[in-house]
Enzyme design. Structure first.
Site, PDB file in Angstrom:
ATOM      1  N   LYS A 139       0.837  -1.189   0.000  1.00  0.00           N
ATOM      2  CA  LYS A 139       0.000   0.000   0.000  1.00  0.00           C
ATOM      3  C   LYS A 139       0.870   1.236   0.000  1.00  0.00           C
ATOM      4  O   LYS A 139       2.024   1.123   0.460  1.00  0.00           O
ATOM      5  CB  LYS A 139      -0.964   0.030   1.186  1.00  0.00           C
ATOM      6  CG  LYS A 139      -0.406  -0.316   2.551  1.00  0.00           C
ATOM      7  CD  LYS A 139       0.788   0.391   3.126  1.00  0.00           C
ATOM      8  CE  LYS A 139       0.738   1.850   3.391  1.00  0.00           C
ATOM      9  NZ  LYS A 139       2.021   2.404   3.935  1.00  0.00           N
ATOM     10  N   TYR A 224      -4.503   3.826   6.402  1.00  0.00           N
ATOM     11  CA  TYR A 224      -5.013   2.828   7.356  1.00  0.00           C
ATOM     12  C   TYR A 224      -6.317   3.318   7.989  1.00  0.00           C
ATOM     13  O   TYR A 224      -7.252   2.539   8.204  1.00  0.00           O
ATOM     14  CB  TYR A 224      -3.988   2.569   8.469  1.00  0.00           C
ATOM     15  CG  TYR A 224      -2.782   1.786   8.026  1.00  0.00           C
ATOM     16  CD1 TYR A 224      -2.770   0.398   8.113  1.00  0.00           C
ATOM     17  CD2 TYR A 224      -1.659   2.421   7.529  1.00  0.00           C
ATOM     18  CE1 TYR A 224      -1.671  -0.335   7.714  1.00  0.00           C
ATOM     19  CE2 TYR A 224      -0.544   1.702   7.127  1.00  0.00           C
ATOM     20  CZ  TYR A 224      -0.555   0.327   7.217  1.00  0.00           C
ATOM     21  OH  TYR A 224       0.544  -0.387   6.817  1.00  0.00           O
TER      22      TYR A 224
HETATM   23  P1  NAD Z   1      12.429   1.692   2.327  1.00  0.00           P
HETATM   24  O1  NAD Z   1      12.890   3.053   1.961  1.00  0.00           O
HETATM   25  O2  NAD Z   1      12.954   1.119   3.584  1.00  0.00           O
HETATM   26  O3  NAD Z   1      12.788   0.677   1.153  1.00  0.00           O
HETATM   27  C1  NAD Z   1      12.572   0.993  -0.186  1.00  0.00           C
HETATM   28  C2  NAD Z   1      13.359   0.057  -1.073  1.00  0.00           C
HETATM   29  O4  NAD Z   1      13.199   0.480  -2.420  1.00  0.00           O
HETATM   30  C3  NAD Z   1      14.878   0.077  -0.782  1.00  0.00           C
HETATM   31  O5  NAD Z   1      15.381  -1.233  -0.860  1.00  0.00           O
HETATM   32  C4  NAD Z   1      15.443   0.911  -1.919  1.00  0.00           C
HETATM   33  O6  NAD Z   1      16.770   0.561  -2.243  1.00  0.00           O
HETATM   34  C5  NAD Z   1      14.477   0.563  -3.051  1.00  0.00           C
HETATM   35  N1  NAD Z   1      14.463   1.564  -4.096  1.00  0.00           N
HETATM   36  C6  NAD Z   1      14.522   1.292  -5.417  1.00  0.00           C
HETATM   37  N2  NAD Z   1      14.493   2.411  -6.140  1.00  0.00           N
HETATM   38  C7  NAD Z   1      14.436   3.429  -5.272  1.00  0.00           C
HETATM   39  C8  NAD Z   1      14.381   4.851  -5.412  1.00  0.00           C
HETATM   40  N3  NAD Z   1      14.387   5.424  -6.631  1.00  0.00           N
HETATM   41  N4  NAD Z   1      14.339   5.583  -4.309  1.00  0.00           N
HETATM   42  C9  NAD Z   1      14.300   5.031  -3.088  1.00  0.00           C
HETATM   43  N5  NAD Z   1      14.320   3.682  -2.875  1.00  0.00           N
HETATM   44  C10 NAD Z   1      14.409   2.899  -3.967  1.00  0.00           C
HETATM   45  O7  NAD Z   1      10.852   1.715   2.309  1.00  0.00           O
HETATM   46  P2  NAD Z   1       9.872   0.698   3.034  1.00  0.00           P
HETATM   47  O8  NAD Z   1       9.524   1.224   4.373  1.00  0.00           O
HETATM   48  O9  NAD Z   1      10.405  -0.668   2.949  1.00  0.00           O
HETATM   49  O10 NAD Z   1       8.539   0.877   2.135  1.00  0.00           O
HETATM   50  C11 NAD Z   1       8.387   0.220   0.892  1.00  0.00           C
HETATM   51  C12 NAD Z   1       6.887   0.129   0.559  1.00  0.00           C
HETATM   52  O11 NAD Z   1       6.229  -0.606   1.560  1.00  0.00           O
HETATM   53  C13 NAD Z   1       6.173   1.469   0.476  1.00  0.00           C
HETATM   54  O12 NAD Z   1       5.223   1.435  -0.542  1.00  0.00           O
HETATM   55  C14 NAD Z   1       5.467   1.592   1.813  1.00  0.00           C
HETATM   56  O13 NAD Z   1       4.280   2.354   1.755  1.00  0.00           O
HETATM   57  C15 NAD Z   1       5.152   0.147   2.102  1.00  0.00           C
HETATM   58  N6  NAD Z   1       5.080  -0.120   3.549  1.00  0.00           N
HETATM   59  C16 NAD Z   1       4.043  -0.833   4.012  1.00  0.00           C
HETATM   60  C17 NAD Z   1       3.948  -1.133   5.367  1.00  0.00           C
HETATM   61  C18 NAD Z   1       2.839  -1.982   5.892  1.00  0.00           C
HETATM   62  O14 NAD Z   1       2.669  -2.052   7.094  1.00  0.00           O
HETATM   63  N7  NAD Z   1       2.092  -2.644   5.034  1.00  0.00           N
HETATM   64  C19 NAD Z   1       4.930  -0.645   6.252  1.00  0.00           C
HETATM   65  C20 NAD Z   1       5.996   0.070   5.733  1.00  0.00           C
HETATM   66  C21 NAD Z   1       6.068   0.327   4.379  1.00  0.00           C
END
Ligand code: NAD
Length: 369
Positions: A139, A224
């Site tokens: 999401k 949420y």
């Molecule tokens: P994060 O920043 O920790 O990780 C993002 C990943 O994407 C990294 O591995 C990064 O290297 C990669 N990436 C590739 N291209 C990129 C770019 N151009 N810029 C930045 N990063 C790039 O983020 P996250 O917290 O893991 O979130 C990822 C997704 O998961 C988002 O869509 C977020 O909304 C979702 N999320 C959902 C929940 C949940 O509870 N369901 C919780 C946190 C995050």
């Protein structure tokens, strides 16, 4: 339940191959292979090995009954060996963003789980579907209605399932709150309050860049509260009215900092919702009904969900949200059943969030079709 399904499908299988025409050992081996197929854990490939994949999803995959971590897609070469060693992932199941489409030739991967910044969800969902893989996408589904529609279309065309990572819909406390509302245990729900916020850190992260995030607190965690209000009311909002405050105009130059909004539902139910990147402590889903109330607080954390009604505590087990969500999707795929969190559900939320931003811009309520 599972046993009867297994027996029935074995019977059907034997019937299909014409049991009279084959020898007992051949029949036995065919039955064994049909059984193995039913019991097979689906291979998941994670795209994007950031915080969520590292700290929640990969560990959760070790707890699932129907899934396994089969592959990874990463743009960071240093992560390849570390993940391969930790999770025993073969070299041939490791991809980068350029060669990802070759996953089409890899039978180990059944499902691609997209865990990238929001504005990259569409591209990787569509590429995964074209490669013949089912998709679980985090999401918010994407940053525009058009992108969401393209994702749904691509998965339909490829005849693959698409689910959005709405983990709360699989959490026992939320399932119980939905039951209390649907079965009118406290009479009709009349008013809902829902909010989720946290104090965001690093000012340089993608969550604060419009091009990658699409929006701020609303798209990230306000969603949420939006979901909660929708599944407790059991209706779709017909009107939203929102206002925003931005106290740090440098850090939040590109995205929203804090938003309060109300939603009106066809039956007259109203929801009052809030989200923020500036303050924590907002983590609640509350429903006031004719003869009582129920609430979850904290409602949306990864663990420790607490439920209460005016009669007392809701006693339900804590589960791993991600393991439960992934097992549910795997079973939907194996049994060819619809998921309760399809792309259409993600699209609805993106449409409503778009209307919330429109309401802020115009300073008046916005009607939804
Ligand atoms: P994060 O920043 O920790 O990780 C993002 C990943 O994407 C990294 O591995 C990064 O290297 C990669 N990436 C590739 N291209 C990129 C770019 N151009 N810029 C930045 N990063 C790039 O983020 P996250 O917290 O893991 O979130 C990822 C997704 O998961 C988002 O869509 C977020 O909304 C979702 N999320 C959902 C929940 C949940 O509870 N369901 C919780 C946190 C995050």
């Amino acid at each position: 339940m599972r046993r009867s399904v297994t027996r029935r499908s074995r019977r059907e299988f034997i019937h299909q191959v014409g049991v009279a025409a084959i020898t007992a050992p051949v029949a036995a081996s065919l039955i064994t292979s049909a059984h193995a197929q039913e019991d097979k854990r689906l291979g998941f490939a994670l795209v994007g090995l950031g915080s969520l994949s590292t700290n929640q999803i990969a560990p959760a995959l070790q707890k699932t009954k129907h899934c396994r971590l089969a592959g990874i897609v990463t743009g960071t070469p240093a992560k390849e060996q570390a993940w391969a060693d930790k999770y025993n992932i073969p070299r041939k199941n490791i991809y980068n963003y350029e060669n990802f489409d070759r996953v089409a030739d890899n039978p180990d991967i059944d499902v691609v789980y997209v865990v990238l910044p929001n504005a990259m969800h569409g591209e990787y969902t569509i590429r995964a579907a074209r490669a013949g893989k089912h998709v679980l996408c985090e999401k918010p589904m994407e940053v525009s209605v058009k992108k969401c529609e393209q994702m749904i279309e691509a998965c339909k065309k490829a005849n693959r399932k698409l689910a959005i990572g709405y983990r709360c819909q699989f959490v026992p406390h939320h399932v119980e709150a939905i039951r209390l509302a649907r079965e009118k245990v406290f009479g009709d729900v009349k008013l809902i309050e829902a909010s989720f916020g946290f104090r965001i850190g690093d000012p340089n992260q993608w969550r604060l860049k419009r091009a990658l995030a699409g929006g701020g607190a609303l798209m990230d965690v306000g969603i949420y509260a939006l979901q909660g209000a929708r599944y407790i009311s059991g209706e779709e909002p017909v009107e939203v009215f929102a206002s925003e405050t931005k106290t740090d105009t440098v850090k939040f130059e590109e995205v929203d900092e804090s938003i309060l909004w109300s939603m009106r539902f066809p039956s007259g139910v109203m929801a009052n919702c809030g989200t923020s990147y500036l303050v924590g402590g907002m983590n609640r889903l509350f429903a006031a009904a004719e003869k009582g109330w129920f609430q979850l607080d904290p409602a949306y954390s990864y663990s420790g969900i607490q439920g209460k009604t005016n009669r007392g505590l809701m006693e339900f087990p804590q589960v791993d949200h991600f393991a439960t969500e992934m097992d549910d999707f795997a079973l939907c795929i194996k049994n060819n059943k619809p998921t309760k969190v399809p792309g259409e559900e993600g699209l609805r939320d993106v449409k409503i969030m778009t209307a919330i931003y429109e309401s802020i811009r115009k300073g008046r309520p916005v009607k939804l079709g």
